[in-house]
Every structure is written in structure tokens, then in C-alpha cells.
Enzyme design. Structure first.
Site, PDB file in Angstrom:
ATOM      1  N   PHE A 259       0.814  -1.225   0.000  1.00 42.23           N
ATOM      2  CA  PHE A 259       0.000   0.000   0.000  1.00 42.23           C
ATOM      3  C   PHE A 259       0.841   1.266   0.000  1.00 42.23           C
ATOM      4  O   PHE A 259       0.367   2.332  -0.386  1.00 42.23           O
ATOM      5  CB  PHE A 259      -0.921   0.013   1.242  1.00 42.23           C
ATOM      6  CG  PHE A 259      -0.229   0.433   2.517  1.00 42.23           C
ATOM      7  CD1 PHE A 259      -0.070   1.785   2.821  1.00 42.23           C
ATOM      8  CD2 PHE A 259       0.307  -0.501   3.390  1.00 42.23           C
ATOM      9  CE1 PHE A 259       0.591   2.179   3.984  1.00 42.23           C
ATOM     10  CE2 PHE A 259       0.968  -0.114   4.535  1.00 42.23           C
ATOM     11  CZ  PHE A 259       1.118   1.232   4.840  1.00 42.23           C
TER      12      PHE A 259
ATOM     13  N   LYS B 222      -1.259  -7.234  -9.078  1.00 42.94           N
ATOM     14  CA  LYS B 222      -2.207  -7.357  -7.962  1.00 42.94           C
ATOM     15  C   LYS B 222      -1.782  -6.292  -6.947  1.00 42.94           C
ATOM     16  O   LYS B 222      -0.893  -6.507  -6.123  1.00 42.94           O
ATOM     17  CB  LYS B 222      -2.118  -8.762  -7.362  1.00 42.94           C
ATOM     18  CG  LYS B 222      -3.366  -9.264  -6.652  1.00 42.94           C
ATOM     19  CD  LYS B 222      -3.862  -8.405  -5.532  1.00 42.94           C
ATOM     20  CE  LYS B 222      -3.086  -8.563  -4.248  1.00 42.94           C
ATOM     21  NZ  LYS B 222      -3.469  -7.556  -3.227  1.00 42.94           N
TER      22      LYS B 222
ATOM     23  N   GLU C  95      -4.972  -4.091  -1.722  1.00 41.37           N
ATOM     24  CA  GLU C  95      -6.430  -3.905  -1.675  1.00 41.37           C
ATOM     25  C   GLU C  95      -6.807  -2.639  -0.908  1.00 41.37           C
ATOM     26  O   GLU C  95      -7.946  -2.198  -0.937  1.00 41.37           O
ATOM     27  CB  GLU C  95      -7.118  -5.137  -1.069  1.00 41.37           C
ATOM     28  CG  GLU C  95      -6.752  -5.482   0.365  1.00 41.37           C
ATOM     29  CD  GLU C  95      -5.477  -6.350   0.478  1.00 41.37           C
ATOM     30  OE1 GLU C  95      -4.507  -6.098  -0.272  1.00 41.37           O
ATOM     31  OE2 GLU C  95      -5.465  -7.245   1.330  1.00 41.37           O
ATOM     32  N   ARG C  96      -5.807  -2.049  -0.212  1.00 44.69           N
ATOM     33  CA  ARG C  96      -6.137  -0.848   0.567  1.00 44.69           C
ATOM     34  C   ARG C  96      -6.152   0.409  -0.305  1.00 44.69           C
ATOM     35  O   ARG C  96      -6.799   1.382   0.036  1.00 44.69           O
ATOM     36  CB  ARG C  96      -5.121  -0.680   1.694  1.00 44.69           C
ATOM     37  CG  ARG C  96      -5.221  -1.834   2.683  1.00 44.69           C
ATOM     38  CD  ARG C  96      -4.247  -1.664   3.798  1.00 44.69           C
ATOM     39  NE  ARG C  96      -3.560  -2.916   4.051  1.00 44.69           N
ATOM     40  CZ  ARG C  96      -2.483  -3.034   4.796  1.00 44.69           C
ATOM     41  NH1 ARG C  96      -1.946  -1.972   5.357  1.00 44.69           N
ATOM     42  NH2 ARG C  96      -1.936  -4.202   4.993  1.00 44.69           N
TER      43      ARG C  96
ATOM     44  N   SER D 211       5.549  -6.913   3.237  1.00 48.42           N
ATOM     45  CA  SER D 211       6.150  -7.243   4.535  1.00 48.42           C
ATOM     46  C   SER D 211       6.947  -8.552   4.450  1.00 48.42           C
ATOM     47  O   SER D 211       6.697  -9.389   3.576  1.00 48.42           O
ATOM     48  CB  SER D 211       5.052  -7.357   5.586  1.00 48.42           C
ATOM     49  OG  SER D 211       4.128  -8.348   5.181  1.00 48.42           O
TER      50      SER D 211
ATOM     51  N   CYS E 252       9.611   1.895   3.321  1.00 46.21           N
ATOM     52  CA  CYS E 252      10.550   0.810   3.626  1.00 46.21           C
ATOM     53  C   CYS E 252      11.971   1.355   3.759  1.00 46.21           C
ATOM     54  O   CYS E 252      12.856   0.675   4.249  1.00 46.21           O
ATOM     55  CB  CYS E 252      10.507  -0.249   2.548  1.00 46.21           C
ATOM     56  SG  CYS E 252      11.120   0.364   0.995  1.00 46.21           S
TER      57      CYS E 252
ATOM     58  N   GLU F  31       9.863  -4.082  12.779  1.00 43.21           N
ATOM     59  CA  GLU F  31       9.510  -2.908  11.963  1.00 43.21           C
ATOM     60  C   GLU F  31       8.207  -2.313  12.492  1.00 43.21           C
ATOM     61  O   GLU F  31       7.207  -3.016  12.629  1.00 43.21           O
ATOM     62  CB  GLU F  31       9.312  -3.359  10.507  1.00 43.21           C
ATOM     63  CG  GLU F  31       8.942  -2.225   9.583  1.00 43.21           C
ATOM     64  CD  GLU F  31       8.691  -2.690   8.141  1.00 43.21           C
ATOM     65  OE1 GLU F  31       8.011  -3.718   7.932  1.00 43.21           O
ATOM     66  OE2 GLU F  31       9.174  -2.008   7.215  1.00 43.21           O
TER      67      GLU F  31
HETATM   68  P1  NAD Z   1       1.723  -6.620   3.035  1.00 47.63           P
HETATM   69  O1  NAD Z   1       2.778  -7.668   3.080  1.00 47.63           O
HETATM   70  O2  NAD Z   1       0.630  -6.677   4.040  1.00 47.63           O
HETATM   71  O3  NAD Z   1       0.977  -6.651   1.597  1.00 47.63           O
HETATM   72  C1  NAD Z   1       1.693  -6.645   0.393  1.00 47.63           C
HETATM   73  C2  NAD Z   1       0.890  -7.382  -0.675  1.00 47.63           C
HETATM   74  O4  NAD Z   1       0.735  -8.752  -0.282  1.00 47.63           O
HETATM   75  C3  NAD Z   1      -0.521  -6.823  -0.878  1.00 47.63           C
HETATM   76  O5  NAD Z   1      -0.809  -6.820  -2.254  1.00 47.63           O
HETATM   77  C4  NAD Z   1      -1.405  -7.808  -0.117  1.00 47.63           C
HETATM   78  O6  NAD Z   1      -2.685  -7.951  -0.677  1.00 47.63           O
HETATM   79  C5  NAD Z   1      -0.641  -9.116  -0.212  1.00 47.63           C
HETATM   80  N1  NAD Z   1      -0.813  -9.967   0.966  1.00 47.63           N
HETATM   81  C6  NAD Z   1      -0.956  -9.559   2.261  1.00 47.63           C
HETATM   82  N2  NAD Z   1      -1.054 -10.618   3.085  1.00 47.63           N
HETATM   83  C7  NAD Z   1      -0.966 -11.722   2.308  1.00 47.63           C
HETATM   84  C8  NAD Z   1      -1.005 -13.122   2.575  1.00 47.63           C
HETATM   85  N3  NAD Z   1      -1.144 -13.601   3.815  1.00 47.63           N
HETATM   86  N4  NAD Z   1      -0.882 -13.973   1.539  1.00 47.63           N
HETATM   87  C9  NAD Z   1      -0.739 -13.521   0.275  1.00 47.63           C
HETATM   88  N5  NAD Z   1      -0.705 -12.197  -0.033  1.00 47.63           N
HETATM   89  C10 NAD Z   1      -0.820 -11.305   0.955  1.00 47.63           C
HETATM   90  O7  NAD Z   1       2.461  -5.207   3.054  1.00 47.63           O
HETATM   91  P2  NAD Z   1       1.818  -3.759   3.187  1.00 47.63           P
HETATM   92  O8  NAD Z   1       1.310  -3.576   4.578  1.00 47.63           O
HETATM   93  O9  NAD Z   1       0.904  -3.494   2.050  1.00 47.63           O
HETATM   94  O10 NAD Z   1       3.124  -2.851   2.971  1.00 47.63           O
HETATM   95  C11 NAD Z   1       4.016  -2.512   3.987  1.00 47.63           C
HETATM   96  C12 NAD Z   1       5.200  -3.433   4.022  1.00 47.63           C
HETATM   97  O11 NAD Z   1       5.860  -3.429   2.767  1.00 47.63           O
HETATM   98  C13 NAD Z   1       6.258  -2.992   5.033  1.00 47.63           C
HETATM   99  O12 NAD Z   1       6.748  -4.132   5.689  1.00 47.63           O
HETATM  100  C14 NAD Z   1       7.342  -2.359   4.174  1.00 47.63           C
HETATM  101  O13 NAD Z   1       8.630  -2.374   4.719  1.00 47.63           O
HETATM  102  C15 NAD Z   1       7.263  -3.224   2.965  1.00 47.63           C
HETATM  103  N6  NAD Z   1       7.841  -2.560   1.804  1.00 47.63           N
HETATM  104  C16 NAD Z   1       9.057  -2.982   1.391  1.00 47.63           C
HETATM  105  C17 NAD Z   1       9.663  -2.367   0.327  1.00 47.63           C
HETATM  106  C18 NAD Z   1      11.013  -2.825  -0.153  1.00 47.63           C
HETATM  107  O14 NAD Z   1      11.415  -2.383  -1.200  1.00 47.63           O
HETATM  108  N7  NAD Z   1      11.719  -3.677   0.554  1.00 47.63           N
HETATM  109  C19 NAD Z   1       9.036  -1.294  -0.331  1.00 47.63           C
HETATM  110  C20 NAD Z   1       7.784  -0.893   0.116  1.00 47.63           C
HETATM  111  C21 NAD Z   1       7.192  -1.539   1.198  1.00 47.63           C
END
Ligand code: NAD
Length: 494
Positions: free
Chosen positions: A145, A169, A172-173, A222, A277, A379
Site C-alpha cells: 500500500f 495485484k 487492496e487498501r 512485509s 521501507c 519494523e
Molecule cells: P503486506 O505484506 O501486508 O501486503 C503486500 C501485498 O501482499 C498486498 O498486495 C497484499 O494484498 C498481499 N498480501 C498480504 N497478506 C498476504 C497473505 N497472507 N498472503 C498472500 N498475499 C498477501 O504489506 P503492506 O502492509 O501493504 O506494505 C508494507 C510493508 O511493505 C512494510 O513491511 C514495508 O517495509 C514493505 N515494503 C518494502 C519495500 C522494499 O522495497 N523492501 C518497499 C515498500 C514496502
């Protein structure tokens, strides 16, 4: 894998997800979530498109990107406004993310040059050898998101111009930036099925992970999900790059300019409400003297931090993404206090007039944080800056290198040798020297180390081109004269 059961789509079996304006706490739209069957249909469409698109010469694929680039420039503010409405980040920050995305599109317009192979003349008598980089097929991106425009743009401009077709994909937020990008790509003349958006949650992601005709997955999110995506995707024979969470430290040496370091910490810790991140979430002060001075300077600045909705042009930072996320951040703050850190500035009391139901949290500063505390180990992803105090450079490096994450880090110093040692000693993927958020530009590559990245290949730049293509090497001979008979030894050049 068994074929999925065909399920007739009715209003009753479509799941919907609400999208909120985080500044007001109000639902602004509801989006249908893709089922496994929907994903399968999209893959079929993308496969059909691949047959044609992969044969389009790279220069013509690049021309579509040039038109897309023009449309992005023309509509950059509109895209930024869409980002802000669903994410909550302030306008100037959203404009920055769009600009960073645009730079990847600029990079992708150079694809004819980037795809050039190698040619070796006369590798044997009358034999030449050359290499090609060919697209993989249908590939997918799953995005978080926090950068709903930029992170998808880390992926699809390169994937598509390399000749692949792409399924995105998004989170969803905040799905709307991706849907708007799809409109712009269509207007730019991209054929149907080359870029596809599927909205949804785990069901859609799992359908992608298990689909035999998706050949590569780029993920950003994450760490627990990144690890799951990597293990499941590679277990199913796919190429996967999965970028995860972070805990980024900034070392402040006694010889650093502390005013500059304070300004840098403010932007890097509280910009985008800490939901980056590459946010700096830990300041590592070398000596108590530096620690004391930083606490004073940071406290004064955090008190002037203006928190508000993105529509407030004076706001420095907006709300957090959801109520659940704000509660999670507040639980970390409580854990910090319980485990003995000193909460110097408490942002939990903040209210924004007229936006009492928004998910706002003021800037927080912890002093005397140690490496054993939860607020250091995990984090937080919110506007919470932890300050640690160490005696010397070596102690600071040890703390960073022992951390499970290795996304970004920085050092503020005026000493060239310390800076050089830091760049070499530190076990982190992206390093800043007097630069607090060292995000690589489009033609370089983005990626962390340790549990901040699962896979071997970073995103965008040449690494992106490598990720989205397969290398093929051709050895060619055009014989003339009579056959010389079978030869049973391994080919060699004697
Ligand atoms: P998230 O992991 O909750 O979601 C990311 C994606 O995965 C979304 O599209 C979501 O729908 C999907 N998803 C969530 N839970 C899932 C599951 N159990 N099974 C399958 N798919 C699932 O992350 P977020 O809250 O949207 O974003 C924040 C996180 O992203 C933070 O940890 C941040 O550090 C990380 N991030 C990392 C980078 C990087 O380059 N390393 C860049 C941006 C964000």
C-alpha cells in the site's frame, strides 16, 4: 495442478473490499476481489496477448512507453491526488513518488539498447556465437500500500518493454492508482491483455502463486508475506524476487554536522508518516554528547511537525493507512515504554481538528533504546523514531549488522575514511553517506539484503532487465564442403 472448478459469478459470491480515506476514516469505495477463476481468466488473456506482443520489435514497444510517459507527465498531479486520497500521504510526497515512477518509465524507453546481446566472432573455425535476451511470458507483480504508484512502476514498464505481459495485484487498501495507470497505458496504445490489474487479497495472490502459466513474480511488502511468496513461488518453479520489510539505522558520528543530521532524520523518519521501507527508524548516536544534542534538536523540530490531511498544503505528514495499523503502531509505543525506553515525545495525544475520525498519529521520539527491545527488533512502520546511544563506530556497525533486516542505512560524518569503511563494512543493500534515504535511481537497482529481500535479483535498472528476460546463447556454423564424419570428443578449440 488440477483444473480449477468453474464457478458461476453471481452478486452473492463476489467478495468486496472497502477502501478508506485514512484522513476521515470514511469508506470511499468498495472493490470486487478477484477469485481464482478471475485470475485464471486474466492469465489466459495475458497469454494470448503475449503471443503477439513478444513479437513486436523492442523499438515499437518502447514507442508505447514514450506515449505513456507523455500521458504520465500530463496527468502526474491527477495520479498523485489519487495516491493521496487513498494512502493519506501529503501532496508533495505523492508527487515525489509519481516522479520516481516516471523515471523508471524513462529508463524502459531505452529497452532496444538494454536488450542488446553479445556477439563473438569465430569462437571456433567458421563458428560464431551470440546471445539473446528473450521475454519469459506472463509475469506478475504483487505490491504494497505504501507506494501504490511507484512500486508497480518499478516492475511493469521493464517487464512489458522486455516483451512480457503483466498481471498486477495491487494492495487492496489503495487500488485506484493502478486502475488509473491501466487507463493511461490503454490510451498510450498498449494492446489489450499486455497489462492487467486484478484486485483482491490472499485468494488472488495464491491463484497467481499456483498458476502454471505465470513464469515470474515480483513482490514488495512485509517480510512474512515476502518469504511465503518466495518459497511458494519458487516451489512452483517460478522466478521470484520478493522484497520485504526493513529497520533502517542512521549512524551520527561526533564529527557530523548535527543540524544537517537532525533535518535529515526528520524527513527520513516522519516523511509519509514513517510508512516507507527506506524510512530511518533508528538514529544511532555515537557518544552521549551526540545523543543529548540530537534529542534536544529533534524534540524541538517534532513539536513543530504539522500533521494533517493531504488537502492541507501546510501538512508535513498525513495519517496512517488504517485504524488497525495505527493501533499496531500504538502497541509498539506501549511495548517501548514497558521495556524501559524513554518516550521523549508522545504523538498519541494528537488530534486533527475536523478530522477526529482520521488515523492520525503525531511524531514520536524514544531515547535510550537498546537492541533487545521489541521497538528495535521489529519494523514499526509509523512515525516513531528510536534513538540508541553507543560509544563508538564499531559498536554502531555491530548493531546494524546483527539486525535481521538489511534494506537501507546511512551514516552522517565528515570523515572520508569512516564513510569508506562504513560503505564496505555494513551488511545492508542500500547505503547512504550523508544521504538519509539512499533510494537508487531508475537505472541503478533497488534491493535490500538479509530478510529484506528473498531472491537474488534487485528491482529495476539492469537487474530488472535480467529478471524479466531469459538468456539464450546461440552457436552457429554454416558448413561448406563434404561431411567430415562423426566426432565423439567434447567440442574444443584446439
Ligand atoms: P503486506 O505484506 O501486508 O501486503 C503486500 C501485498 O501482499 C498486498 O498486495 C497484499 O494484498 C498481499 N498480501 C498480504 N497478506 C498476504 C497473505 N497472507 N498472503 C498472500 N498475499 C498477501 O504489506 P503492506 O502492509 O501493504 O506494505 C508494507 C510493508 O511493505 C512494510 O513491511 C514495508 O517495509 C514493505 N515494503 C518494502 C519495500 C522494499 O522495497 N523492501 C518497499 C515498500 C514496502
Amino acid at each position: 495442478m488440477s483444473a480449477p472448478m468453474k464457478q458461476k459469478k453471481t452478486a452473492a459470491n463476489v467478495r468486496f473490499g472497502d477502501v478508506y480515506n485514512p484522513a476521515t476514516g470514511k469508506v470511499i469505495k468498495s472493490i470486487p476481489f478477484a477469485s481464482r477463476e478471475d485470475v485464471n481468466e486474466t492469465v489466459k488473456k495475458a497469454q494470448r496477448a503475449f503471443e503477439v506482443w513478444s513479437e513486436v520489435p523492442p523499438m515499437r514497444r518502447a514507442r508505447v512507453m514514450f506515449r505513456f510517459l507523455e500521458l504520465l507527465h500530463k496527468n502526474a498531479d491527477k495520479l498523485a491526488a489519487i495516491v493521496s486520497t487513498e494512502h493519506g500521504k501529503v501532496t508533495i510526497d505523492a508527487q515525489g513518488e509519481v516522479q520516481r515512477g516516471i523515471e523508471i518509465v524513462e529508463f524502459a524507453t531505452g529497452i532496444p539498447n538494454l536488450l542488446k546481446g553479445e556477439y563473438s566472432d569465430s569462437v571456433g573455425t567458421g563458428i560464431d556465437s551470440y546471445s539473446l535476451r528473450q521475454p519469459l511470458g506472463v509475469v506478475a507483480g504483487i505490491t504494497p500500500f505504501n507506494f501504490p504508484a511507484m512500486v508497480p512502476m518499478w516492475m511493469f514498464p521493464i517487464a512489458i518493454t522486455c516483451g512480457n505481459t503483466f498481471i498486477l495485484k495491487p494492495s487492496e487498501r489503495n487500488p485506484s492508482p493502478s486502475l488509473y495507470i491501466a487507463e493511461l497505458l490503454k490510451e498510450a496504445g498498449l494492446p489489450d491483455g499486455v497489462f492487467n490489474v486484478v484486485n483482491g487479497d490472499k485468494e488472488a495472490v495464491d491463484a497467481i502463486l499456483h498458476h502454471p502459466d505465470i513464469h515470474a513474480i515480483s513482490f514488495v511488502g512485509s517480510t512474512p508475506v515476502a518469504e511465503y511468496i518466495y518459497k511458494t513461488g519458487t516451489g512452483n518453479g517460478k522466478r521470484v524476487q520478493a522484497l520485504g520489510g526493513a529497520k533502517n539505522h542512521m549512524i551520527i558520528m561526533p564529527d557530523a554536522d548535527l543540524d544537517q543530521a537532525t533535518d535529515a532524520l526528520m524527513g527520513a523518519a516522519f516523511g509519509s508518516a514513517g510508512e516507507r521501507c527506506m524510512a530511518i527508524s533508528v538514529a544511532v548516536a555515537v557518544t552521549d554528547k551526540v545523543g543529548d544534542a540530537l534529542v534536544d534538536k529533534l524534540t524541538a523540530q517534532i513539536k513543530t511537525l504539522k500533521v494533517g490531511p493531504h488537502t492541507d498544503k501546510k501538512a508535513d505528514m498525513g495519517p496512517l493507512i488504517t485504524k488497525q495499523h495505527r493501533d499496531k503502531v500504538c502497541n509498539y509505543i506501549k511495548a517501548g515504554i514497558d521495556q524501559g525506553a524513554k518516550l521523549v515525545v508522545d504523538g498519541r495525544k494528537l488530534t486533527v481538528k475536523g478530522y477526529e475520525n482520521g488515523y492520525f498519529l503525531g511524531g514520536c521520539l524514544f531515547d535510550k533504546v537498546t537492541d533487545k527491545m521489541t521497538i528495535h527488533k521489529e519494523e514499526i512502520f509509523g512515525p516513531v523514531l528510536s534513538l540508541m546511544r553507543v560509544k563508538n563506530y564499531a559498536e554502531a556497525v555491530k548493531i546494524i549488522n546483527a539486525h535481521e533486516y538489511g534494506n537501507g542505512t546511512a551514516i552522517f560524518t565528515n570523515d572520508g575514511r569512516t564513510a569508506r569503511n562504513f560503505a564496505r563494512d555494513i551488511k545492508v543493500g542500500m547505503v547512504g553517506i550523508n544521504v538519509p534515504i539512499p533510494v537508487p535511481v531508475a537505472f541503478n537497482s533497488f534491493g535490500g539484503w538479509k530478510r529484506s529481500l528473498f531472491g537474488d535479483v534487485h528491482m529495476h535498472g539492469q537487474e530488472g532487465v535480467r529478471f524479466y528476460t531469459k538468456l539464450k546463447t546461440i552457436t552457429a556454423r554454416w558448413p561448406h564442403g563434404p561431411a567430415l564424419g562423426a566426432n565423439y570428443h567434447f567440442p574444443q578449440n584446439k
